[in-house]
Write a protein that holds these residues in place. Structure first.
Motif, PDB file in Angstrom:
ATOM      1  N   THR A   1       0.809  -1.159   0.012  1.00  0.00           N
ATOM      2  CA  THR A   1       0.051   0.051   0.085  1.00  0.00           C
ATOM      3  C   THR A   1       1.021   1.242  -0.105  1.00  0.00           C
ATOM      4  O   THR A   1       1.947   1.241   0.328  1.00  0.00           O
ATOM      5  CB  THR A   1      -0.809   0.003   1.183  1.00  0.00           C
ATOM      6  N   ARG A   2       0.250   2.398  -0.411  1.00  0.00           N
ATOM      7  CA  ARG A   2       0.893   3.577  -0.236  1.00  0.00           C
ATOM      8  C   ARG A   2       1.773   3.990   1.159  1.00  0.00           C
ATOM      9  O   ARG A   2       2.976   4.236   1.328  1.00  0.00           O
ATOM     10  CB  ARG A   2      -0.146   4.771  -0.530  1.00  0.00           C
ATOM     11  N   ASP A   3       0.722   3.533   2.251  1.00  0.00           N
ATOM     12  CA  ASP A   3       1.288   3.975   3.649  1.00  0.00           C
ATOM     13  C   ASP A   3       2.629   3.132   3.853  1.00  0.00           C
ATOM     14  O   ASP A   3       3.503   3.070   4.703  1.00  0.00           O
ATOM     15  CB  ASP A   3       0.381   3.702   4.349  1.00  0.00           C
ATOM     16  N   GLU A   4       2.477   1.782   3.216  1.00  0.00           N
ATOM     17  CA  GLU A   4       3.592   0.663   3.478  1.00  0.00           C
ATOM     18  C   GLU A   4       4.813   1.269   2.723  1.00  0.00           C
ATOM     19  O   GLU A   4       5.975   1.059   3.147  1.00  0.00           O
ATOM     20  CB  GLU A   4       3.323  -0.666   3.040  1.00  0.00           C
TER      21      GLU A   4
ATOM     22  N   ILE B   1       5.545   4.492   2.088  1.00  0.00           N
ATOM     23  CA  ILE B   1       5.997   5.545   2.869  1.00  0.00           C
ATOM     24  C   ILE B   1       6.763   5.047   4.188  1.00  0.00           C
ATOM     25  O   ILE B   1       7.775   5.580   4.543  1.00  0.00           O
ATOM     26  CB  ILE B   1       4.821   6.586   3.051  1.00  0.00           C
ATOM     27  N   ASP B   2       6.305   3.933   4.718  1.00  0.00           N
ATOM     28  CA  ASP B   2       6.815   3.728   6.037  1.00  0.00           C
ATOM     29  C   ASP B   2       8.379   3.078   5.498  1.00  0.00           C
ATOM     30  O   ASP B   2       9.320   3.307   6.343  1.00  0.00           O
ATOM     31  CB  ASP B   2       6.017   2.498   6.347  1.00  0.00           C
ATOM     32  N   THR B   3       8.699   2.623   4.404  1.00  0.00           N
ATOM     33  CA  THR B   3       9.957   2.191   3.927  1.00  0.00           C
ATOM     34  C   THR B   3      10.851   3.291   3.783  1.00  0.00           C
ATOM     35  O   THR B   3      12.165   3.249   4.246  1.00  0.00           O
ATOM     36  CB  THR B   3       9.927   1.496   2.723  1.00  0.00           C
ATOM     37  N   TYR B   4      10.207   4.267   3.311  1.00  0.00           N
ATOM     38  CA  TYR B   4      11.028   5.469   3.090  1.00  0.00           C
ATOM     39  C   TYR B   4      11.567   6.200   4.402  1.00  0.00           C
ATOM     40  O   TYR B   4      12.681   6.514   4.612  1.00  0.00           O
ATOM     41  CB  TYR B   4      10.417   6.715   2.234  1.00  0.00           C
ATOM     42  N   ILE B   5      10.721   6.113   5.347  1.00  0.00           N
ATOM     43  CA  ILE B   5      10.997   6.450   6.683  1.00  0.00           C
ATOM     44  C   ILE B   5      11.957   5.778   7.257  1.00  0.00           C
ATOM     45  O   ILE B   5      13.041   6.206   8.028  1.00  0.00           O
ATOM     46  CB  ILE B   5       9.609   6.850   7.516  1.00  0.00           C
ATOM     47  N   LYS B   6      11.898   4.337   7.153  1.00  0.00           N
ATOM     48  CA  LYS B   6      12.835   3.477   7.835  1.00  0.00           C
ATOM     49  C   LYS B   6      14.168   3.817   7.141  1.00  0.00           C
ATOM     50  O   LYS B   6      15.139   3.584   7.884  1.00  0.00           O
ATOM     51  CB  LYS B   6      12.247   1.987   7.800  1.00  0.00           C
ATOM     52  N   THR B   7      14.181   3.806   5.884  1.00  0.00           N
ATOM     53  CA  THR B   7      15.339   4.292   5.164  1.00  0.00           C
ATOM     54  C   THR B   7      16.126   5.462   5.757  1.00  0.00           C
ATOM     55  O   THR B   7      17.231   5.337   5.962  1.00  0.00           O
ATOM     56  CB  THR B   7      15.214   4.370   3.558  1.00  0.00           C
ATOM     57  N   VAL B   8      15.559   6.395   6.031  1.00  0.00           N
ATOM     58  CA  VAL B   8      16.085   7.635   6.216  1.00  0.00           C
ATOM     59  C   VAL B   8      16.489   7.625   7.825  1.00  0.00           C
ATOM     60  O   VAL B   8      17.609   8.115   8.268  1.00  0.00           O
ATOM     61  CB  VAL B   8      15.220   8.975   6.033  1.00  0.00           C
TER      62      VAL B   8
ATOM     63  N   VAL C   1       6.810  12.700  -1.021  1.00  0.00           N
ATOM     64  CA  VAL C   1       6.790  11.043  -1.468  1.00  0.00           C
ATOM     65  C   VAL C   1       6.308  11.033  -2.889  1.00  0.00           C
ATOM     66  O   VAL C   1       5.430  11.681  -3.174  1.00  0.00           O
ATOM     67  CB  VAL C   1       6.285  10.509  -0.311  1.00  0.00           C
ATOM     68  N   ASP C   2       6.838  10.015  -3.512  1.00  0.00           N
ATOM     69  CA  ASP C   2       6.369   9.472  -4.559  1.00  0.00           C
ATOM     70  C   ASP C   2       6.212   7.995  -4.586  1.00  0.00           C
ATOM     71  O   ASP C   2       7.169   7.469  -4.235  1.00  0.00           O
ATOM     72  CB  ASP C   2       6.939  10.128  -5.971  1.00  0.00           C
ATOM     73  N   THR C   3       4.832   7.296  -4.970  1.00  0.00           N
ATOM     74  CA  THR C   3       4.765   6.019  -4.647  1.00  0.00           C
ATOM     75  C   THR C   3       4.101   5.468  -6.010  1.00  0.00           C
ATOM     76  O   THR C   3       3.303   4.571  -5.713  1.00  0.00           O
ATOM     77  CB  THR C   3       3.910   5.763  -3.567  1.00  0.00           C
ATOM     78  N   GLU C   4       4.316   6.149  -7.163  1.00  0.00           N
ATOM     79  CA  GLU C   4       3.918   5.402  -8.380  1.00  0.00           C
ATOM     80  C   GLU C   4       3.895   4.339  -8.622  1.00  0.00           C
ATOM     81  O   GLU C   4       5.047   3.815  -8.119  1.00  0.00           O
ATOM     82  CB  GLU C   4       3.987   6.634  -9.396  1.00  0.00           C
TER      83      GLU C   4
ATOM     84  N   ALA D   1      10.086   7.481  -5.281  1.00  0.00           N
ATOM     85  CA  ALA D   1      11.309   8.403  -4.720  1.00  0.00           C
ATOM     86  C   ALA D   1      10.620   9.433  -3.665  1.00  0.00           C
ATOM     87  O   ALA D   1       9.586   9.293  -3.378  1.00  0.00           O
ATOM     88  CB  ALA D   1      11.675   9.432  -5.923  1.00  0.00           C
ATOM     89  N   PHE D   2      11.638  10.014  -2.838  1.00  0.00           N
ATOM     90  CA  PHE D   2      10.974  10.956  -1.897  1.00  0.00           C
ATOM     91  C   PHE D   2      11.859  12.017  -1.709  1.00  0.00           C
ATOM     92  O   PHE D   2      13.169  11.919  -2.135  1.00  0.00           O
ATOM     93  CB  PHE D   2      10.918  10.329  -0.537  1.00  0.00           C
ATOM     94  N   GLY D   3      11.375  13.288  -1.365  1.00  0.00           N
ATOM     95  CA  GLY D   3      12.613  14.153  -1.024  1.00  0.00           C
ATOM     96  C   GLY D   3      12.923  14.125   0.335  1.00  0.00           C
ATOM     97  O   GLY D   3      12.290  14.151   1.220  1.00  0.00           O
ATOM     98  N   VAL D   4      14.149  14.467   0.707  1.00  0.00           N
ATOM     99  CA  VAL D   4      14.570  14.493   2.086  1.00  0.00           C
ATOM    100  C   VAL D   4      15.437  15.755   2.518  1.00  0.00           C
ATOM    101  O   VAL D   4      16.326  16.083   1.357  1.00  0.00           O
ATOM    102  CB  VAL D   4      15.243  13.355   2.513  1.00  0.00           C
ATOM    103  N   ASN D   5      15.594  16.524   3.461  1.00  0.00           N
ATOM    104  CA  ASN D   5      16.324  17.644   3.758  1.00  0.00           C
ATOM    105  C   ASN D   5      17.256  17.112   4.784  1.00  0.00           C
ATOM    106  O   ASN D   5      16.970  17.151   6.181  1.00  0.00           O
ATOM    107  CB  ASN D   5      15.287  18.738   4.313  1.00  0.00           C
TER     108      ASN D   5
END
Length: 91
Positions: free
Chosen positions: A15-18, A20-27, A44-47, A52-56
């Motif tokens: 899912t989209r939330d899963e 995004i959770d992967t992105y969060i865990k990566t960062v 975030v992009d979950t297409e 991909a995601f943007g991070v500062n």
């Protein structure tokens, strides 16, 4: 600095939330907490064909991100404030 992190596509049909959770865990692997990671991600992009995601973060942390599993590229992002209809979603 703003960075665009492009990831390998996920296994299965998450899912989209899963995703995004992967992105969060990566960062979180480089900033040491999921709460801090969540605050660093600005888009975030979950297409189905582009993950991909943007991070500062500082450049040193961006280079660490680039060395993590499933990370394809980390490139400087031309950050623009999000506008409705731009194709990206704010986290």
């Amino acid at each position: 600095m703003h960075w665009l992190v492009v990831m390998e596509g996920p296994e299965g049909d998450p899912t989209r939330d899963e995703i995004i959770d992967t992105y969060i865990k990566t960062v979180a692997q480089v900033v040491k907490s999921e709460e801090k990671a969540r605050s660093k991600i600005y888009t975030v992009d979950t297409e189905p064909y582009y993950f991909a995601f943007g991070v500062n973060v500082f450049p040193k942390l961006a280079f660490k991100l680039a060395g993590l599993p499933r990370v394809r590229w980390v490139v400087v992002d031309a950050y623009l404030p999000l506008r409705k209809g731009c194709g990206a979603w704010k986290l």
